[in-house]
Design a protein around this motif. Sequence first.
Motif, short mmCIF file in Angstrom:
data_model
loop_
_atom_site.label_atom_id
_atom_site.label_comp_id
_atom_site.label_asym_id
_atom_site.label_seq_id
_atom_site.Cartn_x
_atom_site.Cartn_y
_atom_site.Cartn_z
N UNK A 122 15.08 -4.75 3.34
CA UNK A 122 15.66 -4.83 2.05
C UNK A 122 14.64 -5.33 0.65
N UNK A 123 13.65 -6.16 1.31
CA UNK A 123 12.66 -6.79 0.33
C UNK A 123 11.90 -5.63 -0.19
N UNK B 144 16.09 3.73 -0.56
CA UNK B 144 17.67 3.61 0.17
C UNK B 144 17.32 3.24 1.74
N UNK B 145 18.31 2.89 2.28
CA UNK B 145 18.49 2.40 3.55
C UNK B 145 18.72 3.72 4.51
N UNK C 109 13.60 -3.30 -2.73
CA UNK C 109 13.44 -4.23 -3.92
C UNK C 109 12.19 -3.91 -4.57
N UNK C 110 11.14 -4.12 -4.05
CA UNK C 110 9.91 -3.95 -4.65
C UNK C 110 9.61 -2.48 -5.20
N UNK C 111 10.02 -1.59 -4.16
CA UNK C 111 9.94 -0.10 -4.68
C UNK C 111 10.71 0.16 -5.93
N UNK C 112 11.83 -0.32 -6.01
CA UNK C 112 12.56 -0.07 -7.43
C UNK C 112 12.10 -0.82 -8.38
N UNK C 113 11.57 -1.81 -8.32
CA UNK C 113 10.90 -2.60 -9.53
C UNK C 113 9.69 -1.83 -9.87
N UNK C 114 9.02 -0.88 -8.97
CA UNK C 114 7.93 -0.30 -9.23
C UNK C 114 8.35 1.21 -9.85
N UNK D 69 0.98 -1.10 -0.06
CA UNK D 69 -0.14 0.00 0.12
C UNK D 69 0.86 1.26 0.06
N UNK D 70 2.05 1.37 0.78
CA UNK D 70 2.86 2.47 0.90
C UNK D 70 3.61 2.53 -0.44
N UNK D 71 4.15 1.65 -1.08
CA UNK D 71 4.58 1.84 -2.45
C UNK D 71 3.71 2.34 -3.49
#
Length: 478
Positions: free
Chosen positions: A153-154, A167-168, A157-162, A129-131
């Motif tokens: 971390x996961x 970042x950390x 990864x999902x955010x970058x895929x979208x 939902x946040x992404x």
Amino acid sequence: MEERAVAVQAVQSVRSSTQLEKIYVLDTNVLIHDPNSLMSFEEHRVVIPMTVLEELDKLKSGKSHIAADCRAAIRLIDSVLGAATPDEVDAGVAIPRGGEALLGTLSVLMPRPRGEDAGCLPEHLNDNRIINDIAAMKSRDPSRRYVLVTKDINMRLKARACGIESEDYHNDQMVSDIRQLTRGYFEMTGSFWDRIPQVETEQQGAETLHHISHGLLVSEVLGEEIYPNQFIIDEQGFVGRVLKVEQGVVTLRHMPREQLLDQQAWGLQPMNIHQAIALNLLLDPDVHLVTLTGAAGSGKTILALAAAIEMTIEHRRYNKIIATRSTPPLAEEHGFLPGTEEEKMDPWLGAINDNIEALHLNDENPNGSINYVKERANIQFKALNYIRGRSFQKSLILIDESQNLTPHQMKAIVTRAGEGSKVVCLGNLAQIDTPYLSPTSSGLTYMTERFKGFAFGGSVQLNGVPRSVLAEYAETHL
């Protein structure tokens, strides 16, 4: 020519993206990791998704350290937003930073309006939902650069895929690589004195002090900065402890190697030079904070415990020994376990009991010796969740497994040390069991680096001392 044009276009695209206004969207785990994290983004805009506020609300109840961190984060958000109107919150409320300085703003990200596209991820998870909300906000306002900040971390990864930058949270990371962590000593090949062209030596009673140029020692010999209570060890048998660094001069105390290796604490003698210098710091009344890192079997706990018992019973320097550690979520409600607080903590502080037993294995009556030590040294097992708000006077506070604590949690414990108290932090950075913590963001790493210039603190990275033939074989073959 086409390749050059594509390269130029790519460079221009990067430049334009870096010039866009940057907006940081914080995940729940960032606010739990550091409740003050929203103050760490300087002039940039910080956004808290409504889903994050709901997660904080669900986790805020109870006496666990997570609940306490959630409440602290909620109070800070409330103090910033204050009596702002809904329109002001949507536009961003200025974040006060002391005095009249107002840098950056804080706002709340509302869920996507009904009727908008379904988003790039199914919405059965709060992370999704946040992404999706960030993606929707990005599509509505492409003139800004949105960055998701999360310890997960996961989720990154999902955010970058979208198509969302992520970042950390690095604000409390003292080192970018764990190999940069100070060891507390410098080991040199050959002779240390062959590299020192000039030194002034003086005798103060039984002590031999050496005064060496700071610039020469750092640039020509060590290659990095040096701090009080670090040690210099060479292959010829020299051991020197840094007493002070001031006015361009480093003062070293000569530490005879044989004397270091012969020292004892409650009958325990160091097995190597690294254990010897660690014991030297542990027994020094002028050192108020000691951090010991190292692999399993390197002797961290038994050294600290032997020194604590020696200083409490024999020297009467402390009135009691407080032993605590991070407990897993299953153990945070200690009321489910029977018995006293000590009995409830026993499953997680078993290493302390194991080492007390190890110190008295050869006694005529081991059980009697163990009970005697626990009573005379006033060893108390405390749950981390119940240390907040307390103050311990003339106590030695022993924090075991501290690699599983966040910097914020470590600060909460260390600030409990009252007058005449000493804190010892123990941990193995290769055994982190807490979600969203890495070796570089661990509270143990933070304390080791933050206090390396502290005149009354010291740290030592211990080398492994195999506990058995089986352990030695497992270290090299598993």
